[in-house]
Design a protein around this motif. Structure first.
Motif, PDB file in Angstrom:
ATOM      1  N   ASP A 198      -7.578  12.538   5.315  1.00 11.28           N
ATOM      2  CA  ASP A 198      -8.354  11.521   4.603  1.00 11.28           C
ATOM      3  C   ASP A 198      -7.880  11.356   3.164  1.00 11.28           C
ATOM      4  O   ASP A 198      -7.837  10.245   2.644  1.00 11.28           O
ATOM      5  N   GLU A 199      -7.547  12.467   2.519  1.00 15.24           N
ATOM      6  CA  GLU A 199      -7.040  12.386   1.148  1.00 15.24           C
ATOM      7  C   GLU A 199      -5.740  11.592   1.104  1.00 15.24           C
ATOM      8  O   GLU A 199      -5.512  10.840   0.163  1.00 15.24           O
ATOM      9  N   LEU A 200      -4.892  11.764   2.097  1.00 15.78           N
ATOM     10  CA  LEU A 200      -3.627  11.048   2.133  1.00 15.78           C
ATOM     11  C   LEU A 200      -3.796   9.600   2.567  1.00 15.78           C
ATOM     12  O   LEU A 200      -3.141   8.709   2.039  1.00 15.78           O
ATOM     13  N   LEU A 201      -4.671   9.369   3.530  1.00 12.74           N
ATOM     14  CA  LEU A 201      -4.850   8.027   4.080  1.00 12.74           C
ATOM     15  C   LEU A 201      -5.717   7.128   3.216  1.00 12.74           C
ATOM     16  O   LEU A 201      -5.786   5.929   3.456  1.00 12.74           O
ATOM     17  N   ASN A 202      -6.331   7.684   2.219  1.00 16.11           N
ATOM     18  CA  ASN A 202      -7.213   6.927   1.341  1.00 16.11           C
ATOM     19  C   ASN A 202      -6.550   5.679   0.788  1.00 16.11           C
ATOM     20  O   ASN A 202      -7.180   4.644   0.648  1.00 16.11           O
ATOM     21  N   SER A 203      -5.246   5.743   0.496  1.00 19.62           N
ATOM     22  CA  SER A 203      -4.574   4.613  -0.127  1.00 19.62           C
ATOM     23  C   SER A 203      -3.621   3.890   0.805  1.00 19.62           C
ATOM     24  O   SER A 203      -2.788   3.120   0.374  1.00 19.62           O
ATOM     25  N   VAL A 209       1.698  11.215  12.870  1.00 15.35           N
ATOM     26  CA  VAL A 209       2.148  12.594  13.081  1.00 15.35           C
ATOM     27  C   VAL A 209       2.613  13.182  11.753  1.00 15.35           C
ATOM     28  O   VAL A 209       2.265  14.316  11.401  1.00 15.35           O
ATOM     29  N   ASN A 210       3.383  12.403  10.989  1.00 15.11           N
ATOM     30  CA  ASN A 210       3.866  12.912   9.706  1.00 15.11           C
ATOM     31  C   ASN A 210       2.753  13.017   8.671  1.00 15.11           C
ATOM     32  O   ASN A 210       2.779  13.910   7.828  1.00 15.11           O
ATOM     33  N   VAL A 211       1.760  12.159   8.737  1.00 12.60           N
ATOM     34  CA  VAL A 211       0.611  12.293   7.834  1.00 12.60           C
ATOM     35  C   VAL A 211      -0.068  13.632   8.087  1.00 12.60           C
ATOM     36  O   VAL A 211      -0.392  14.365   7.148  1.00 12.60           O
ATOM     37  N   ASP A 243       0.873  -1.170   0.000  1.00 11.41           N
ATOM     38  CA  ASP A 243       0.000   0.000   0.000  1.00 11.41           C
ATOM     39  C   ASP A 243       0.905   1.214   0.000  1.00 11.41           C
ATOM     40  O   ASP A 243       2.002   1.178   0.511  1.00 11.41           O
ATOM     41  N   ASN A 244       0.473   2.298  -0.582  1.00  8.63           N
ATOM     42  CA  ASN A 244       1.337   3.472  -0.566  1.00  8.63           C
ATOM     43  C   ASN A 244       0.533   4.748  -0.554  1.00  8.63           C
ATOM     44  O   ASN A 244      -0.678   4.744  -0.636  1.00  8.63           O
ATOM     45  N   LEU A 245       1.277   5.813  -0.430  1.00  3.03           N
ATOM     46  CA  LEU A 245       0.677   7.139  -0.412  1.00  3.03           C
ATOM     47  C   LEU A 245       0.903   7.813  -1.757  1.00  3.03           C
ATOM     48  O   LEU A 245       1.491   8.877  -1.835  1.00  3.03           O
TER      49      LEU A 245
END
Length: 74
Positions: A61-66, A47-49, A4-6
């Motif tokens: 949420d946009e970042l964690l979506n993937s 924290v970094n997200v 999985d990635n960002l």
């Protein structure tokens, strides 16, 4: 979970005209760490997200979506 990635970090970062080096400097991490996040080799800590979302002016949420699974602290 590895794999999985960002990829959204890369898309959003490029849309904002920020290089990996610039993002890394703002986060106080190495450019290779940002590259690893974008390529699914590592996941950032929560924290970094949050810090990335603030820098890129997007939601977590946009970042964690993937993303799923383990995180690394760097």
């Amino acid at each position: 979970m590895r794999g999985d990635n960002l990829t959204d970090i890369k898309k959003i970062r490029e849309k904002r005209g920020i290089t990996q080096k610039e993002l890394a400097a703002k986060l106080n991490v190495s450019p290779s760490t940002v590259s690893q996040w974008e390529n699914g080799l590592r996941n950032p800590s929560l924290v970094n997200v949050k810090r990335v979302s603030n820098i890129l002016h997007c939601t977590t949420d946009e970042l964690l979506n993937s993303v799923g699974g383990e995180t690394d602290e760097s």
